[in-house]
Design a protein around this motif. Structure first.
Motif, mmCIF file in Angstrom:
data_model
loop_
_atom_site.group_PDB
_atom_site.id
_atom_site.type_symbol
_atom_site.label_atom_id
_atom_site.label_comp_id
_atom_site.label_asym_id
_atom_site.label_seq_id
_atom_site.Cartn_x
_atom_site.Cartn_y
_atom_site.Cartn_z
ATOM 1 N N UNK A 1 -0.407 1.125 6.709
ATOM 2 C CA UNK A 1 0.933 1.383 7.245
ATOM 3 C C UNK A 1 1.715 0.090 7.441
ATOM 4 N N UNK A 2 1.075 -0.978 7.890
ATOM 5 C CA UNK A 2 1.790 -2.235 8.077
ATOM 6 C C UNK A 2 2.384 -2.717 6.760
ATOM 7 N N UNK A 3 1.615 -2.644 5.682
ATOM 8 C CA UNK A 3 2.123 -3.070 4.378
ATOM 9 C C UNK A 3 3.282 -2.178 3.928
ATOM 10 N N UNK A 4 3.190 -0.876 4.181
ATOM 11 C CA UNK A 4 4.285 0.032 3.803
ATOM 12 C C UNK A 4 5.544 -0.290 4.600
ATOM 13 N N UNK A 5 5.392 -0.568 5.900
ATOM 14 C CA UNK A 5 6.525 -0.981 6.738
ATOM 15 C C UNK A 5 7.168 -2.248 6.177
ATOM 16 N N UNK A 6 6.336 -3.236 5.879
ATOM 17 C CA UNK A 6 6.857 -4.499 5.359
ATOM 18 C C UNK A 6 7.611 -4.273 4.054
ATOM 19 N N UNK A 7 7.069 -3.461 3.175
ATOM 20 C CA UNK A 7 7.738 -3.170 1.918
ATOM 21 C C UNK A 7 9.081 -2.505 2.122
ATOM 22 N N UNK A 8 9.143 -1.570 3.064
ATOM 23 C CA UNK A 8 10.404 -0.859 3.338
ATOM 24 C C UNK A 8 11.490 -1.838 3.765
ATOM 25 N N UNK B 1 10.321 -3.622 -1.335
ATOM 26 C CA UNK B 1 9.221 -4.139 -2.129
ATOM 27 C C UNK B 1 8.234 -2.987 -2.281
ATOM 28 N N UNK B 2 7.978 -2.591 -3.491
ATOM 29 C CA UNK B 2 7.078 -1.464 -3.749
ATOM 30 C C UNK B 2 5.645 -1.837 -3.374
ATOM 31 N N UNK B 3 5.037 -0.982 -2.588
ATOM 32 C CA UNK B 3 3.619 -1.105 -2.254
ATOM 33 C C UNK B 3 2.979 0.247 -2.548
ATOM 34 N N UNK B 4 1.687 0.284 -2.799
ATOM 35 C CA UNK B 4 1.035 1.563 -3.084
ATOM 36 C C UNK B 4 1.181 2.549 -1.922
ATOM 37 N N UNK B 5 1.298 3.818 -2.250
ATOM 38 C CA UNK B 5 1.436 4.857 -1.226
ATOM 39 C C UNK B 5 0.249 4.894 -0.274
ATOM 40 N N UNK B 6 -0.914 4.460 -0.754
ATOM 41 C CA UNK B 6 -2.104 4.477 0.098
ATOM 42 C C UNK B 6 -2.357 3.130 0.775
ATOM 43 N N UNK B 7 -1.397 2.225 0.701
ATOM 44 C CA UNK B 7 -1.522 0.925 1.373
ATOM 45 C C UNK B 7 -1.528 1.139 2.885
ATOM 46 N N UNK C 1 6.950 2.632 10.100
ATOM 47 C CA UNK C 1 7.146 3.220 8.772
ATOM 48 C C UNK C 1 8.127 4.387 8.879
ATOM 49 N N UNK C 2 7.898 5.277 9.833
ATOM 50 C CA UNK C 2 8.767 6.451 9.984
ATOM 51 C C UNK C 2 10.197 6.035 10.339
ATOM 52 N N UNK C 3 10.340 5.134 11.285
ATOM 53 C CA UNK C 3 11.671 4.701 11.717
ATOM 54 C C UNK C 3 12.404 3.964 10.596
ATOM 55 N N UNK C 4 11.749 3.006 9.981
ATOM 56 C CA UNK C 4 12.421 2.179 8.978
ATOM 57 C C UNK C 4 12.708 2.937 7.691
ATOM 58 N N UNK C 5 11.895 3.924 7.366
ATOM 59 C CA UNK C 5 12.199 4.752 6.198
ATOM 60 C C UNK C 5 13.536 5.472 6.399
ATOM 61 N N UNK C 6 13.796 5.902 7.624
ATOM 62 C CA UNK C 6 15.077 6.565 7.937
ATOM 63 C C UNK C 6 16.228 5.568 8.008
#
Length: 182
Positions: free
Chosen positions: A166-173, A158-164, A138-143
């Motif tokens: 970490x894997x889902x947030x990474x995938x969305x990014x 792909x928007x995912x909830x902020x509280x999803x 998440x940290x790397x891909x956000x950058x």
């Protein structure tokens, strides 16, 4: 050694498990990586392992290969062996546009997890990602997202909830829908 190496080893082991479990009857299935069916994604993973093996060793950019050979487990082991060397983490890779070598290791980790997940979704196989790896991605891909999208490596977010998770947030990014189903 870099703190990313244990994460790479874990991701490589999990992805290898999925690769080995893919049946010949599943090679034509669609994947969340819309450019690839399962066979083409396996071929891509083989190339990714060879590419990062080469650039981590200070070698040239390896062009994508055309044919699936079924040797991802061996290729990823060779890649990891190169990352065992301290020099794989030093300096930049001219073959990859002057990117720092630790960035390349994170890119390799991104590919291993993203495509391991892609294969698991396409085939219905289990794929677990530990919290540390997911948070690191998440940290790397956000950058890296702007450059990743510019170079075609990431799709639109792909928007995912902020509280999803970490894997889902990474995938969305990186442009994957965590709810994707075949």
């Amino acid at each position: 050694m870099n703190e990313i190496l244990p994460l790479m080893k874990g991701a490589a082991a999990r992805t290898t498990e999925v690769v080995r479990a893919v049946g010949d009857d599943q090679l034509g299935l669609p994947t969340p990586c819309s450019d690839f069916d399962v066979k083409a994604l396996l071929n891509h993973l083989e190339w990714v392992a060879s590419l990062f093996e080469s650039v981590a060793a200070g070698g040239p950019f390896v062009p994508p290969k055309q044919d699936y050979t079924g040797d991802f487990p061996e290729r990823v082991e060779r890649m990891l062996a190169v990352y065992e060397r301290p020099e794989a983490w030093e300096g930049v890779s001219e073959a990859m546009g002057g990117l720092p070598r630790p960035v390349l290791a994170n890119m390799a980790l991104t590919d291993l997890v993203a495509h391991g997940w892609d294969l698991s979704r396409a085939t219905g196989l289990d794929y677990e990602v530990d919290d540390e790896t997911a948070a690191t991605l998440v940290a790397f891909c956000a950058q890296m997202a702007p450059m990743g999208r510019e170079r075609g490596a990431f799709g639109p977010e792909v928007r995912v909830p902020d509280d999803a998770p970490a894997l889902d947030r990474f995938l969305g990014i990186i442009g994957r829908d965590p709810a994707w189903k075949p």
